[in-house]
Design a protein around this motif. Structure first.
Motif, mmCIF file in Angstrom:
data_model
loop_
_atom_site.group_PDB
_atom_site.id
_atom_site.type_symbol
_atom_site.label_atom_id
_atom_site.label_comp_id
_atom_site.label_asym_id
_atom_site.label_seq_id
_atom_site.Cartn_x
_atom_site.Cartn_y
_atom_site.Cartn_z
ATOM 1 N N HIS A 183 0.511 -1.050 -0.363
ATOM 2 C CA HIS A 183 0.089 -0.084 0.159
ATOM 3 C C HIS A 183 1.255 1.149 -0.412
ATOM 4 O O HIS A 183 0.665 2.100 -0.497
ATOM 5 N N ALA A 184 2.049 1.459 0.320
ATOM 6 C CA ALA A 184 2.788 2.169 0.865
ATOM 7 C C ALA A 184 3.582 2.376 -0.520
ATOM 8 O O ALA A 184 3.501 3.738 -0.955
ATOM 9 N N SER A 185 4.160 1.772 -1.203
ATOM 10 C CA SER A 185 5.091 2.081 -2.293
ATOM 11 C C SER A 185 3.759 2.873 -3.081
ATOM 12 O O SER A 185 4.312 3.432 -3.631
ATOM 13 N N LEU A 186 3.109 1.736 -3.660
ATOM 14 C CA LEU A 186 2.199 2.482 -4.883
ATOM 15 C C LEU A 186 1.049 3.565 -3.839
ATOM 16 O O LEU A 186 1.779 4.683 -4.593
ATOM 17 N N SER A 187 1.265 3.721 -3.680
ATOM 18 C CA SER A 187 0.295 5.159 -2.640
ATOM 19 C C SER A 187 2.121 6.163 -3.410
ATOM 20 O O SER A 187 1.063 7.405 -2.894
ATOM 21 N N ALA A 188 2.785 6.022 -2.272
ATOM 22 C CA ALA A 188 4.366 6.966 -3.136
ATOM 23 C C ALA A 188 3.996 7.049 -4.177
ATOM 24 O O ALA A 188 5.063 8.922 -4.940
ATOM 25 N N PHE A 189 4.129 6.290 -5.247
ATOM 26 C CA PHE A 189 4.513 5.879 -6.610
ATOM 27 C C PHE A 189 3.359 7.244 -7.059
ATOM 28 O O PHE A 189 3.339 7.632 -8.234
ATOM 29 N N GLU A 190 2.769 6.942 -7.259
ATOM 30 C CA GLU A 190 1.371 7.577 -7.311
ATOM 31 C C GLU A 190 1.169 9.061 -7.020
ATOM 32 O O GLU A 190 0.949 9.859 -7.693
ATOM 33 N N LYS A 191 2.356 9.631 -6.140
ATOM 34 C CA LYS A 191 2.428 10.640 -5.995
ATOM 35 C C LYS A 191 3.087 11.284 -6.820
ATOM 36 O O LYS A 191 3.480 12.489 -6.744
ATOM 37 N N SER A 192 3.778 10.762 -7.406
ATOM 38 C CA SER A 192 5.558 11.450 -8.011
ATOM 39 C C SER A 192 4.751 11.617 -9.006
ATOM 40 O O SER A 192 3.914 11.394 -9.899
ATOM 41 N N ASP A 193 5.660 12.343 -9.821
ATOM 42 C CA ASP A 193 5.479 13.153 -10.797
ATOM 43 C C ASP A 193 5.724 12.156 -11.730
ATOM 44 O O ASP A 193 6.146 11.272 -11.684
ATOM 45 N N SER A 194 5.173 11.917 -13.060
ATOM 46 C CA SER A 194 5.102 10.825 -14.072
ATOM 47 C C SER A 194 6.413 11.121 -14.401
ATOM 48 O O SER A 194 7.146 9.167 -14.706
ATOM 49 N N GLN A 195 7.477 11.897 -14.800
ATOM 50 C CA GLN A 195 9.028 11.920 -15.165
ATOM 51 C C GLN A 195 9.737 10.592 -13.971
ATOM 52 O O GLN A 195 10.481 9.923 -14.623
ATOM 53 N N LEU A 196 9.281 11.018 -12.381
ATOM 54 C CA LEU A 196 10.071 10.672 -11.565
ATOM 55 C C LEU A 196 9.360 9.317 -12.034
ATOM 56 O O LEU A 196 10.087 7.802 -11.463
ATOM 57 N N GLN A 197 8.045 8.738 -12.314
ATOM 58 C CA GLN A 197 7.126 7.268 -12.005
ATOM 59 C C GLN A 197 7.771 6.575 -13.160
ATOM 60 O O GLN A 197 8.311 5.452 -13.065
ATOM 61 N N THR A 198 8.577 7.276 -14.684
ATOM 62 C CA THR A 198 8.571 6.768 -15.735
ATOM 63 C C THR A 198 10.427 6.199 -15.572
ATOM 64 O O THR A 198 10.555 5.054 -16.027
ATOM 65 N N GLN A 199 11.167 6.818 -14.811
ATOM 66 C CA GLN A 199 12.669 7.182 -14.573
ATOM 67 C C GLN A 199 12.743 5.484 -13.768
ATOM 68 O O GLN A 199 13.132 4.900 -13.759
ATOM 69 N N TRP A 200 12.218 5.859 -12.439
ATOM 70 C CA TRP A 200 11.849 4.414 -11.574
ATOM 71 C C TRP A 200 11.604 3.210 -12.406
ATOM 72 O O TRP A 200 12.122 2.225 -12.291
ATOM 73 N N LYS A 201 10.268 2.823 -13.150
ATOM 74 C CA LYS A 201 9.821 1.518 -13.984
ATOM 75 C C LYS A 201 11.285 1.668 -14.988
ATOM 76 O O LYS A 201 11.267 -0.209 -14.790
#
Length: 112
Positions: free
Chosen positions: A24-42
């Motif tokens: 739950h924590a992982s997904l919640s913080a991921f959803e709060k991050s901007d799309s650029q961070l999301q893409t880089q992390w993935k």
């Protein structure tokens, strides 16, 4: 890049409950991050570490440090359907962000 999830050790969560709260924590913080961070992390393997937190107070203090640093984060409160009272703070996720930024918040904690 990485994400650190800090789970409380003082409330006696079972292994299944712990796994669910970390997710739950992982997904919640991921959803709060901007799309650029999301893409880089993935694109970089979605690195995560799970760390030991000693209290609700500690999780709130770490969240405040992350907030001041502009680092995505999320605190999880349990719904109270199984082992814990409703609203019990169980975990904090910090990141995704650059390793050194996450470490500036959680670097002193021990691995779970």
């Amino acid at each position: 890049m990485k994400q650190a999830i800090v789970a409380r050790t003082d409330i006696g969560m079972g292994r299944g409950k712990l796994a669910a709260q970390v997710a739950h924590a992982s997904l919640s913080a991921f959803e709060k991050s901007d799309s650029q961070l999301q893409t880089q992390w993935k694109q970089n393997g979605q690195k995560k570490v799970v760390l030991k937190g000693e209290s609700e107070r500690q999780l709130h203090e770490l969240a405040e440090i992350a907030e001041h640093g502009g680092i995505p984060h999320a605190i999880v409160r349990d719904a109270g359907h199984t082992q814990l009272e409703p609203g019990t703070v169980t975990a904090l996720a910090v990141g995704p962000a650059a390793d050194d930024r996450v470490d500036s918040v959680t670097g002193e904690l021990s691995l779970f």
